[in-house]
Design a protein around this motif. Structure first.
Motif: not given
Lengths: 211, 211
Positions: B146-147, B170-173, B181, B185-187, B189-190
């Motif tokens: 997921n991440i 779909r989730a990027i840390w 950018n 539909d993708v989250v 967080e920096d």
DNA sequence: TAGATTGTTAATCGATTAACAATC
DNA sequence: TAGATTGTTAATCGATTAACAATC
């Protein structure tokens, strides 16, 4: 001294990074709507933020001069200061930060690392010496080290912090995954990965549930 | 789904960490004023925050049951989920995160690393395989990952992100020191160290000037 | 000139803090 | 009972957004 909110302060380095990109691409001026669009903020916010640090007005239709703006932000953020920093806790994360190439462009330079592990003391990491904790106080004075980077395990973080404060530390950048208390004349700022992950995770779940 | 502000979400892991400490010390219940005092928040805020996630009321004079509260927070934060994560960019920082021992208690597990460096591909870091970028899409599916943890240099961050999104992320840390950018539909967080440092630095200057 | 962008002032929004009755 | 702590409701505060005249 003007008052800046935490959110505001966090945005300035992001603006600066982007402006440097624009400059590299050959741009010489920049407008609020452009920055807003690219970084995902509102243009009013960009204008407010930039007005607050800048002593020169932007020009209608044209925007702001990029070179001037970069210089203004660099000064504001202390990127031109080259402050010395000391790092405590040379584990995996500490090691990585001692090798982190972007600190110098952010105006800080790690000049030495500290650890309680006798195996590590006396060695070099990225050409910087690893010293014993007993040396901390002397090093803070010697290097005029304004910033202590804390990369120790959570269970010793408070003790090490107390020790560092006694040794003269006045600004602590805490990477340990725990809250530590400091006296009123010491500033501390956490890089808390758990907090960051919580935000990511929550948004991700929201996204999945909305679909 | 209830609405939580970013600040709020960031506080929950801090509460949880502290509650675990209290539990280790043998406490069985906890009050808002105690948490507030120890962590430097107002007690009203603690109460509001805890009320929002908890489905059980606290008891006047006594407070809340620590075990129950820990369980509630763990569930809320997804610490009981054990989600798989993939890391892209096995440099110094990526390496450190692959060895970071606290991710598992935060409910995520890095199952593989990715890099474009042929020297690294095929090796193991903390028992996890380093794979070629071409494998990313397959791995996301295989591990239901997921991440995506992004620890690449700033100048390739946007490209790598685009690639990862195409591969199904779909989730990027994001640990790269730059804004990237992503589609709606993708989250993302920096973890932006420059932002964190800006806050520390500004407070430090304030402190010195007030003296 | 027309239009984009500015800076300023006012309105809105949301988060934090304060007040207070309820209760164990 | 008295007192600490709770949950709720209202007040305050601050940050973001909107509106708009000024101007290059």
């Amino acid at each position: 001294m003007k008052k800046y909110s935490k959110n505001q302060l966090q945005r300035y380095p992001i603006y600066l990074k982007y402006l440097r990109q624009l400059k590299e691409q050959g741009h010489t001026s920049v407008s609020s709507p452009l920055i807003a669009k690219e970084l995902g903020y509102s243009e009013e916010q960009i204008r407010k933020d930039l007005q607050l640090v800048s002593n020169e007005a932007g020009r209608p239709k044209k925007g702001r001069n990029i070179d001037k703006l970069i210089e203004t932000l660099e000064n504001f953020l202390g990127y031109s200061s080259q402050a010395n920093a000391l790092l405590i806790g040379v584990g995996h994360l500490g090691n990585a930060l001692m090798n982190y190439p972007f600190f110098e462009e952010m105006g800080i330079k790690i000049v030495a690392g500290f650890d309680s592990d006798k195996e590590k003391i006396g060695s070099l990491v990225n050409e910087k010496p690893i010293l014993a904790m007993e040396e901390l106080s002397r090093s803070i004075k010697e290097y005029k080290a304004n910033i202590i980077i804390l990369t120790v395990p959570a269970n010793v973080a408070q003790n090490v912090t107390d020790f560092a404060v006694k040794a003269g530390a006045r600004a602590i950048w805490n990477f340990a995954p725990i809250h530590v208390n400091v006296p009123g004349d010491v500033v501390i700022e956490d890089v808390n990965m758990a907090s960051s992950l919580a935000v990511l995770w929550h948004r991700y779940l929201n996204l999945k549930n909305i679909d």
